[in-house]
Design a protein around this motif. Structure first.
Motif, PDB file in Angstrom:
ATOM      1  N   HIS A 137       0.161   4.004   1.218  1.00 16.10           N
ATOM      2  CA  HIS A 137      -0.027   4.846   2.403  1.00 16.10           C
ATOM      3  C   HIS A 137       1.042   4.513   3.436  1.00 16.10           C
ATOM      4  O   HIS A 137       2.014   5.239   3.563  1.00 16.10           O
ATOM      5  CB  HIS A 137      -1.442   4.627   2.974  1.00 16.10           C
ATOM      6  CG  HIS A 137      -1.710   5.441   4.207  1.00 16.10           C
ATOM      7  ND1 HIS A 137      -2.397   4.947   5.278  1.00 16.10           N
ATOM      8  CD2 HIS A 137      -1.359   6.724   4.516  1.00 16.10           C
ATOM      9  CE1 HIS A 137      -2.483   5.901   6.218  1.00 16.10           C
ATOM     10  NE2 HIS A 137      -1.861   6.982   5.774  1.00 16.10           N
ATOM     11  N   LEU A 138       0.901   3.380   4.123  1.00 12.61           N
ATOM     12  CA  LEU A 138       1.894   3.007   5.127  1.00 12.61           C
ATOM     13  C   LEU A 138       2.473   1.627   4.889  1.00 12.61           C
ATOM     14  O   LEU A 138       3.137   1.078   5.769  1.00 12.61           O
ATOM     15  CB  LEU A 138       1.286   3.097   6.542  1.00 12.61           C
ATOM     16  CG  LEU A 138       0.892   4.507   6.991  1.00 12.61           C
ATOM     17  CD1 LEU A 138       0.270   4.473   8.384  1.00 12.61           C
ATOM     18  CD2 LEU A 138       2.088   5.450   6.974  1.00 12.61           C
ATOM     19  N   GLY A 139       2.204   1.049   3.739  1.00 12.85           N
ATOM     20  CA  GLY A 139       2.897  -0.182   3.369  1.00 12.85           C
ATOM     21  C   GLY A 139       2.179  -1.474   3.676  1.00 12.85           C
ATOM     22  O   GLY A 139       2.755  -2.549   3.497  1.00 12.85           O
ATOM     23  N   CYS A 140       0.946  -1.446   4.160  1.00 14.88           N
ATOM     24  CA  CYS A 140       0.227  -2.704   4.414  1.00 14.88           C
ATOM     25  C   CYS A 140       0.023  -3.455   3.091  1.00 14.88           C
ATOM     26  O   CYS A 140      -0.073  -2.827   2.037  1.00 14.88           O
ATOM     27  CB  CYS A 140      -1.136  -2.423   5.030  1.00 14.88           C
ATOM     28  SG  CYS A 140      -1.075  -1.855   6.734  1.00 14.88           S
ATOM     29  N   CYS A 194       0.844  -1.197   0.000  1.00 16.24           N
ATOM     30  CA  CYS A 194       0.000   0.000   0.000  1.00 16.24           C
ATOM     31  C   CYS A 194       0.878   1.245   0.000  1.00 16.24           C
ATOM     32  O   CYS A 194       1.888   1.323   0.707  1.00 16.24           O
ATOM     33  CB  CYS A 194      -0.915   0.012   1.220  1.00 16.24           C
ATOM     34  SG  CYS A 194      -2.039   1.430   1.258  1.00 16.24           S
ATOM     35  N   CYS A 252      -5.793  -1.881   6.231  1.00 10.59           N
ATOM     36  CA  CYS A 252      -5.338  -1.087   7.387  1.00 10.59           C
ATOM     37  C   CYS A 252      -6.153   0.189   7.600  1.00 10.59           C
ATOM     38  O   CYS A 252      -6.647   0.437   8.684  1.00 10.59           O
ATOM     39  CB  CYS A 252      -3.855  -0.751   7.240  1.00 10.59           C
ATOM     40  SG  CYS A 252      -2.816  -2.217   7.384  1.00 10.59           S
ATOM     41  N   HIS A 253      -6.274   1.024   6.553  1.00 14.29           N
ATOM     42  CA  HIS A 253      -6.978   2.295   6.746  1.00 14.29           C
ATOM     43  C   HIS A 253      -7.973   2.545   5.609  1.00 14.29           C
ATOM     44  O   HIS A 253      -8.337   3.689   5.339  1.00 14.29           O
ATOM     45  CB  HIS A 253      -5.991   3.466   6.827  1.00 14.29           C
ATOM     46  CG  HIS A 253      -4.837   3.211   7.756  1.00 14.29           C
ATOM     47  ND1 HIS A 253      -3.571   2.871   7.313  1.00 14.29           N
ATOM     48  CD2 HIS A 253      -4.781   3.204   9.105  1.00 14.29           C
ATOM     49  CE1 HIS A 253      -2.784   2.669   8.343  1.00 14.29           C
ATOM     50  NE2 HIS A 253      -3.474   2.863   9.437  1.00 14.29           N
ATOM     51  N   GLY A 254      -8.348   1.487   4.905  1.00 15.28           N
ATOM     52  CA  GLY A 254      -9.397   1.636   3.907  1.00 15.28           C
ATOM     53  C   GLY A 254      -8.952   2.205   2.574  1.00 15.28           C
ATOM     54  O   GLY A 254      -9.798   2.683   1.799  1.00 15.28           O
ATOM     55  N   GLY A 255      -7.661   2.175   2.267  1.00 16.05           N
ATOM     56  CA  GLY A 255      -7.209   2.646   0.957  1.00 16.05           C
ATOM     57  C   GLY A 255      -7.839   1.798  -0.138  1.00 16.05           C
ATOM     58  O   GLY A 255      -7.972   0.578   0.001  1.00 16.05           O
ATOM     59  N   PRO A 260      -6.622   7.140   2.270  1.00 19.94           N
ATOM     60  CA  PRO A 260      -5.494   8.057   2.485  1.00 19.94           C
ATOM     61  C   PRO A 260      -4.264   7.876   1.590  1.00 19.94           C
ATOM     62  O   PRO A 260      -3.362   8.716   1.671  1.00 19.94           O
ATOM     63  CB  PRO A 260      -5.102   7.748   3.944  1.00 19.94           C
ATOM     64  CG  PRO A 260      -5.466   6.310   4.131  1.00 19.94           C
ATOM     65  CD  PRO A 260      -6.686   6.074   3.290  1.00 19.94           C
ATOM     66  N   PRO A 261      -4.147   6.858   0.749  1.00 24.07           N
ATOM     67  CA  PRO A 261      -2.892   6.730  -0.022  1.00 24.07           C
ATOM     68  C   PRO A 261      -2.582   7.989  -0.829  1.00 24.07           C
ATOM     69  O   PRO A 261      -3.462   8.516  -1.525  1.00 24.07           O
ATOM     70  CB  PRO A 261      -3.139   5.519  -0.939  1.00 24.07           C
ATOM     71  CG  PRO A 261      -4.144   4.709  -0.202  1.00 24.07           C
ATOM     72  CD  PRO A 261      -5.041   5.726   0.478  1.00 24.07           C
ATOM     73  N   CYS A 309      -7.054  -1.963   0.847  1.00 26.12           N
ATOM     74  CA  CYS A 309      -6.075  -2.091   1.917  1.00 26.12           C
ATOM     75  C   CYS A 309      -6.821  -2.295   3.230  1.00 26.12           C
ATOM     76  O   CYS A 309      -7.713  -1.499   3.559  1.00 26.12           O
ATOM     77  CB  CYS A 309      -5.202  -0.843   1.987  1.00 26.12           C
ATOM     78  SG  CYS A 309      -4.019  -0.932   3.354  1.00 26.12           S
TER      79      CYS A 309
HETATM   80  S1  FES Z   1      -1.602   1.346   4.943  1.00 24.68           S
HETATM   81 FE1  FES Z   1      -3.071   1.127   3.369  1.00 24.68          FE
HETATM   82  S2  FES Z   1      -4.520   2.658   3.727  1.00 24.68           S
HETATM   83 FE2  FES Z   1      -3.047   2.909   5.313  1.00 24.68          FE
END
Ligand code: FES
Length: 289
Positions: free
Chosen positions: A175-178, A173, A193-196, A208-209, A191
């Motif tokens: 955003h933060l790599g999930c 991802c 983790c945060h809905g990307g 958020p990406p 994603c």
């Molecule tokens: S790590 Fe994927 S949306 Fe935050």
């Protein structure tokens, strides 16, 4: 006055010099202001403040510089990896004869492969599909099925191999790599983790990406042919996709190489880290945004 009495009177008497307890004599502090080896409190405090500022600046700059330097170094660790025969990936290529809306247009199943080493190890999705999926006609409200079928057939019959490309999407991802997962229902990536949310080509459609999913360089080569490293670097070993899609040569193989980043217009950039925008004002302010 008696003849043998000392001058000034008798010691200890009211008339003689005072012989009792005295306040300590005042001795002035030595002046060290011209002594470079002497540390006054003011100098100590100003030195401490200077050192603290330096530590603070280093705490901010070292990770930033380290990140900037380590990213290109990390990129060099990736190398080309053979992921199988081209025929496995270039299925469902045009021309399409008498196509229906249910016809599989290009895209074979997305699949994941791993790299050959821990440095190159990553999960990717390989997709052979339309460069511009939005060209696929959609039924309009109230449109008779027969009319839509005819519209689809006309569009699909006109497709050429040049309308397709082969892309490899890294599942990290932006955003933060999930790790993102392919969702067949939405034909995109989500994603956990945060809905990307990303579309079928990894472009951001929600969450958020700050940029699309990274890609991995991919090419079709003829493994029976040898090339010099500089020719490989120049891309002379690459078989054009439109040629490979029509070929039955069993020596054609698909290789994946270095990852890179893209923007929403699918322009390529050097690989960026999670959370890092590739273009626009925010990319200049990173990592302070
Ligand atoms: S790590 Fe994927 S949306 Fe935050």
């Amino acid at each position: 006055m008696a003849e043998d009495e000392p001058e000034g009177g008798t010691p200890g008497t009211q008339n003689g010099p005072y012989q009792g307890p005295r306040a300590a004599d005042f001795t002035p502090e030595p002046d060290h202001s011209d002594d470079p080896g002497y540390v006054t409190r003011t100098r100590f405090l100003s030195n401490a403040a200077f050192a603290g500022t330096g530590i603070l600046a280093a705490a901010i700059l070292v990770p930033v510089v380290g990140f900037a330097v380590s990213t290109p170094l990390k990129e060099e660790e990736f190398r080309w990896v053979d992921i199988g025969p081209a025929s496995d990936y270039l299925q469902n290529a045009p021309p399409y004869v008498d196509p229906k809306p249910s016809t599989k247009i290009g895209e074979v199943a997305s699949l994941s492969v791993s790299g050959p080493s821990s440095d190159a190890d990553r999960r990717i999705y390989v997709i052979y599909g339309l460069k511009d999926p939005s060209t696929r006609p959609q039924p309009t409200p109230g449109e008779p099925a027969a009319a839509y079928d005819a519209k689809f057939a006309k569009w699909a019959s006109a497709l050429k191999p040049e309308d397709f490309d082969l892309i490899a999407i890294w599942n990290r991802c932006a955003h933060l790599g999930c790790p993102v997962a392919y969702s067949p229902g939405s034909a995109g990536y989500v994603c956990p983790c945060h809905g990307g949310a990303y579309d079928s080509r990894g472009l951001v459609i929600g969450g958020p990406p700050p940029r699309p999913l990274d890609r991995v360089d991919i090419k079709v080569v003829d493994q029976s042919k040898k090339f010099e490293p500089q020719d490989i670097e120049a891309g002379k070993d690459r078989i054009p996709l439109a040629v490979a899609a029509k070929s039955s040569n069993p020596n054609l193989r698909v290789l994946v190489g270095k990852p890179f980043s893209i923007d929403q217009q699918q322009q390529a950039y050097a690989l960026h880290g999670p959370g890092e925008p590739v273009s626009g004002t925010l990319s200049h302010l990173y990592p302070f945004t």
